[in-house]
Design an enzyme around this catalytic site. Structure first.
Site, PDB file in Angstrom:
ATOM      1  N   ASP A  55       0.873  -1.161   0.000  1.00  0.00           N
ATOM      2  CA  ASP A  55       0.000   0.000   0.000  1.00  0.00           C
ATOM      3  C   ASP A  55       0.923   1.228   0.000  1.00  0.00           C
ATOM      4  OD1 ASP A  55      -2.361   1.587   0.343  1.00  0.00           O
ATOM      5  OD2 ASP A  55      -1.847   1.751   2.467  1.00  0.00           O
ATOM      6  N   ASP A 115      -0.118   5.067   1.021  1.00  0.00           N
ATOM      7  CA  ASP A 115      -0.339   6.044   2.090  1.00  0.00           C
ATOM      8  C   ASP A 115      -0.259   5.375   3.458  1.00  0.00           C
ATOM      9  OD1 ASP A 115      -2.202   8.613   0.618  1.00  0.00           O
ATOM     10  OD2 ASP A 115      -1.516   6.846  -0.462  1.00  0.00           O
TER      11      ASP A 115
END
Length: 410
Positions: free
Chosen positions: A202, A204
């Site tokens: 991922d 963020d």
């Protein structure tokens, strides 16, 4: 290895003392002069102190007294302590059969490792019918006074047996983790664990500290409103698609020049750069699959030399954001699909994939991967993921892969 003659003798030799070059060669040289078969051997060193164990089988023709006498003499010359322990053949055969039991690896990692932490973990493994066979340190040797914020410590425990209650054991480990500020990973020690090929992240709050949409909202003057929606989405209180639509709508009219300005101030999480360099040196493929935005994903791709980026695309018309997302939305389900697609394109098993993320929308891909890791995640995500890292940086992933600092060129 299972055939032990009735007239043979099995002896466990334990040797300890100050280490020096040539010790193992000298002792094995003594054994080489006799009809001796080495059934097992293990050597470890802690602070220049040697611990060597050798399990041997003496054939009926061997003079055991002569062998042991020569070993005692050589050990005395080397200023080592030696102890001999006869092992009954039936006990040896039982030990060999135990090797067919399931093998697991427990990884303990944090800023510091203490005796209290190890004691709690050892009690839990014993309560759940697991035996500790080996303990090794994966982290570098720690200076006596190491007060660095980024310090890290890691031990890897090799276990045999079958957990009597896997769910209860995981709950116990989770409780210890929270109480003692450490991470505990429990994995099956199989072929795939040592043959990962693809690592998916991922973006963020995983590769970078920031939630990019919050940064954009700050530029647009709607920071508090969007941050509240983001927080609820990461906890899993709001469906990701709905939350994304609500937040992006708040950005309508924002000048696209702001994107580059925000990209330049993004900061990598602790250990991210070291992790990427190590993975790439070793030939792993790396990818970002993010519910964030591709503009920033491609910025990171150039910075970290990532292989692939999948993320949402902000719609821009006449140099301004429209408040809409262009193309299919990358939500939790889509993340898992993209992970599976990448594995298929590489021709690898999903068990050879590692996925790392922090939010509720990462859980589908964490479950699809052979090793799914919740990184500094919310409690709900930590509880739902099979593995979690909450105490150290992103390069802690290397420890869960079984790598040690001494071998790491970065």
């Amino acid at each position: 290895m299972n055939d032990i003659e009735s007239d043979s003798e099995i002896i466990l030799i334990n040797i300890s003392g100050s280490d020096r070059p040539g010790v193992t060669a000298a002792l094995m040289g003594i054994l080489a002069d006799y009809p001796v078969r080495v059934l097992d051997i293990s050597q470890a060193m802690v602070h220049e102190n040697l611990a060597l164990a050798i399990l041997i089988k003496l054939s009926g023709a061997a003079d055991s007294a002569a062998v042991l006498k020569d070993l005692l003499y050589e050990a005395h010359q080397l200023e080592l302590r030696v102890r001999f322990q006869p092992v009954p053949a039936n006990e040896y055969q039982q030990w060999v059969r135990g090797e067919r039991q399931s093998a697991y690896v427990l990884t303990l990692l944090g800023r510091r490792v203490t005796a209290a932490q190890i004691a709690r973990i050892a009690r839990v493994t014993t309560q759940h019918a697991l035996n500790i066979e080996d303990i090794v340190r994966l982290s570098a040797r720690s200076p006596l006074h190491d007060e660095r914020e980024e310090s890290r410590a890691c031990l890897e425990l090799s276990l045999r047996g079958e957990p009597s209650d896997a769910d209860a054991m995981k709950a116990a480990f989770l409780s210890i983790s929270r109480e003692m500020d450490i991470d505990i990973s429990f994995q099956e020690d199989n072929f795939y664990r040592r043959n990962r090929r693809l690592v998916v992240f991922d973006m963020d709050s995983t590769l970078i500290h920031e939630e990019v949409i919050d940064e954009l909202a700050h530029e647009a003057g709607v920071g508090d409103q969007v941050a509240a929606i983001t927080e609820a989405a990461m906890r899993g209180d709001i469906d990701f698609r709905d939350s994304l639509a609500q937040r992006v709508a708040c950005l309508e009219g924002l000048d696209e020049a702001v994107l580059a300005r925000v990209a330049e101030r993004l900061t990598l999480t602790e250990g991210a750069e070291r992790l990427m360099k190590t993975l790439q040196t070793l030939g792993y493929r790396t990818a970002v699959i993010s519910g964030g935005f591709d503009f920033f994903g491609h910025h990171l791709q150039r910075r970290l030399d990532l292989d692939t980026v999948y993320a949402n695309r902000l719609e821009i018309v006449d140099g301004r954001l429209t408040g809409q997302v262009a193309g299919p939305i990358v939500d939790g389900e889509r993340k898992a699909q993209l992970l599976e697609r990448l594995a298929g394109e590489m021709g690898i098993d999903l068990a050879q994939v590692i996925a790392v993320g922090d939010g509720a929308n990462d859980l589908p891909m964490l479950r699809s991967a052979g090793l799914g890791i919740a990184f500094h995640a919310k409690p709900l995500v930590q509880k739902s993921a099979r593995q979690a890292i909450s105490t150290i940086g992103l390069d802690g992933v290397l420890y869960l892969m079984g790598m040690n600092d001494a071998e790491n060129p970065h």
